[in-house]
Scaffold this motif. Structure first.
Motif, PDB file in Angstrom:
ATOM      1  N   ARG A  87       0.852  -1.195   0.000  1.00  0.00           N
ATOM      2  CA  ARG A  87       0.000   0.000   0.000  1.00  0.00           C
ATOM      3  C   ARG A  87       0.878   1.231   0.000  1.00  0.00           C
ATOM      4  NH1 ARG A  87      -2.712  -1.377   5.348  1.00  0.00           N
ATOM      5  NH2 ARG A  87      -3.692  -3.342   4.837  1.00  0.00           N
ATOM      6  N   SER A  88       0.558   2.182  -0.844  1.00  0.00           N
ATOM      7  CA  SER A  88       1.299   3.445  -0.849  1.00  0.00           C
ATOM      8  C   SER A  88       1.008   4.200   0.450  1.00  0.00           C
ATOM      9  CB  SER A  88       0.876   4.301  -2.042  1.00  0.00           C
ATOM     10  OG  SER A  88      -0.470   4.722  -1.876  1.00  0.00           O
ATOM     11  N   PHE A  89       1.849   5.178   0.741  1.00  0.00           N
ATOM     12  CA  PHE A  89       1.617   6.002   1.926  1.00  0.00           C
ATOM     13  C   PHE A  89       0.271   6.731   1.805  1.00  0.00           C
ATOM     14  CE2 PHE A  89       5.898   6.677   4.206  1.00  0.00           C
ATOM     15  CZ  PHE A  89       6.370   5.427   3.837  1.00  0.00           C
ATOM     16  N   ALA A  90      -0.079   7.155   0.586  1.00  0.00           N
ATOM     17  CA  ALA A  90      -1.352   7.863   0.361  1.00  0.00           C
ATOM     18  C   ALA A  90      -2.536   6.951   0.675  1.00  0.00           C
ATOM     19  CB  ALA A  90      -1.428   8.367  -1.071  1.00  0.00           C
ATOM     20  N   LYS A  91      -2.464   5.694   0.232  1.00  0.00           N
ATOM     21  CA  LYS A  91      -3.540   4.726   0.518  1.00  0.00           C
ATOM     22  C   LYS A  91      -3.636   4.487   2.025  1.00  0.00           C
ATOM     23  CE  LYS A  91      -6.594   1.506  -0.336  1.00  0.00           C
ATOM     24  NZ  LYS A  91      -7.972   1.854  -0.708  1.00  0.00           N
ATOM     25  N   GLN A  92      -2.493   4.419   2.691  1.00  0.00           N
ATOM     26  CA  GLN A  92      -2.490   4.213   4.145  1.00  0.00           C
ATOM     27  C   GLN A  92      -3.145   5.398   4.851  1.00  0.00           C
ATOM     28  OE1 GLN A  92      -1.310   1.223   5.305  1.00  0.00           O
ATOM     29  NE2 GLN A  92      -2.222   1.769   7.270  1.00  0.00           N
ATOM     30  N   ALA A  93      -2.908   6.600   4.362  1.00  0.00           N
ATOM     31  CA  ALA A  93      -3.529   7.793   4.951  1.00  0.00           C
ATOM     32  C   ALA A  93      -5.047   7.720   4.825  1.00  0.00           C
ATOM     33  CB  ALA A  93      -3.000   9.052   4.271  1.00  0.00           C
ATOM     34  N   ASN A 102      -6.324   1.929  12.284  1.00  0.00           N
ATOM     35  CA  ASN A 102      -5.320   1.557  11.283  1.00  0.00           C
ATOM     36  C   ASN A 102      -4.030   2.349  11.509  1.00  0.00           C
ATOM     37  OD1 ASN A 102      -6.811  -0.368   9.820  1.00  0.00           O
ATOM     38  ND2 ASN A 102      -7.854   1.228   8.667  1.00  0.00           N
ATOM     39  N   ALA A 103      -2.939   1.773  11.059  1.00  0.00           N
ATOM     40  CA  ALA A 103      -1.632   2.428  11.210  1.00  0.00           C
ATOM     41  C   ALA A 103      -1.573   3.710  10.386  1.00  0.00           C
ATOM     42  CB  ALA A 103      -0.530   1.471  10.760  1.00  0.00           C
ATOM     43  N   ALA A 104      -0.770   4.651  10.869  1.00  0.00           N
ATOM     44  CA  ALA A 104      -0.533   5.901  10.137  1.00  0.00           C
ATOM     45  C   ALA A 104       0.366   5.612   8.935  1.00  0.00           C
ATOM     46  CB  ALA A 104       0.121   6.923  11.069  1.00  0.00           C
ATOM     47  N   PRO A 105       0.368   6.497   7.935  1.00  0.00           N
ATOM     48  CA  PRO A 105       1.254   6.299   6.776  1.00  0.00           C
ATOM     49  C   PRO A 105       2.716   6.151   7.204  1.00  0.00           C
ATOM     50  CG  PRO A 105      -0.266   8.117   6.398  1.00  0.00           C
ATOM     51  CD  PRO A 105      -0.446   7.694   7.819  1.00  0.00           C
ATOM     52  N   ASP A 185       8.748  13.988   1.283  1.00  0.00           N
ATOM     53  CA  ASP A 185       7.382  14.034   0.753  1.00  0.00           C
ATOM     54  C   ASP A 185       6.833  12.611   0.658  1.00  0.00           C
ATOM     55  OD1 ASP A 185       5.023  14.270  -0.652  1.00  0.00           O
ATOM     56  OD2 ASP A 185       5.873  15.413  -2.312  1.00  0.00           O
ATOM     57  N   PRO A 186       5.851  12.270   1.521  1.00  0.00           N
ATOM     58  CA  PRO A 186       5.360  10.890   1.542  1.00  0.00           C
ATOM     59  C   PRO A 186       4.749  10.427   0.217  1.00  0.00           C
ATOM     60  CG  PRO A 186       4.058  12.285   3.030  1.00  0.00           C
ATOM     61  CD  PRO A 186       5.171  13.113   2.489  1.00  0.00           C
ATOM     62  N   THR A 187       4.264  11.356  -0.598  1.00  0.00           N
ATOM     63  CA  THR A 187       3.661  10.954  -1.878  1.00  0.00           C
ATOM     64  C   THR A 187       4.718  10.459  -2.871  1.00  0.00           C
ATOM     65  OG1 THR A 187       3.784  13.196  -2.793  1.00  0.00           O
ATOM     66  CG2 THR A 187       1.757  12.600  -1.620  1.00  0.00           C
TER      67      THR A 187
END
Length: 197
Positions: A87-93, A102-105, A185-187
């Protein structure tokens, strides 16, 4: 009048017989299809395609380990259905927003391609998130995960996640490495491509 009643009765009988025949054909085809699935393992083809779609996005260093785990589970008599992988960081967010548990990004092994979520089926038995700890342990699946060096989400202290199996690498080290490689940049982070020490 009598002729029209007789015609209607014959029409209804014909419709009834046609529907009955159609029902028998469909039932027979379903039974044949079920036998085909069991005998030819048609379902395995579908499941293998599903599994590979998820596995190819996991971290390259551990794709083989996850394949071995799934093969061992299936050799023990369970069919594995992967429901989540990388899962991308964006999906996790987005998931965090939907459910604060749910866990943070960047705090989930999914964000680094180091975790999968699965359901499993054997005959009429299904294992999913709502299944009990005893049902999961009785299946032997968590023990197989451990054999392949994975941590089982059924052992998490604050969150019941029995469908989750992950590679137990240090999350802080992963985040630090991701920031070195991809910046802050998490994205822009491609967690499943992080260089592992």
């Amino acid at each position: 009048m009598a002729t029209s009643v007789k015609s209607n009765t014959l029409l209804y009988v014909a419709i009834g017989l046609t529907l009955t025949a159609l029902g028998i054909i469909l039932y027979t085809k379903n039974k044949t299809f079920e036998k085909f699935i069991d005998t030819v393992s048609g379902l395995n083809i579908i499941l293998n395609a599903n599994q590979e779609a998820f596995i190819k996005d996991l971290h390259p260093s551990y794709q083989g380990k996850f394949r071995q785990f799934i093969q061992a589970v299936e050799a023990s008599g369970w069919k594995v259905i992967i429901t989540s992988g990388y899962r991308s960081f964006a999906k996790q967010a987005q998931l965090k927003k939907e459910n604060p548990s749910n866990a943070a990004p960047g705090r989930s092994k999914h964000n680094f391609g180091l975790a999968i979520d699965i359901n499993a089926q054997s005959g009429s038995k299904w294992l999913r998130k709502a299944s009990t700890k005893k049902q999961w342990l009785d299946s032997g699946i968590p023990q197989l995960g451990e054999k392949f060096g994975m941590k089982w989400g059924g052992t998490f202290a604050n969150y019941w996640d029995p469908i989750h199996f992950e590679i137990p690498l240090d999350i802080n080290t992963l985040v630090t490495q991701a920031q070195k490689q991809f910046g802050s940049d998490p994205t822009k982070v491609q967690g499943n491509r992080v260089e592992l020490a």
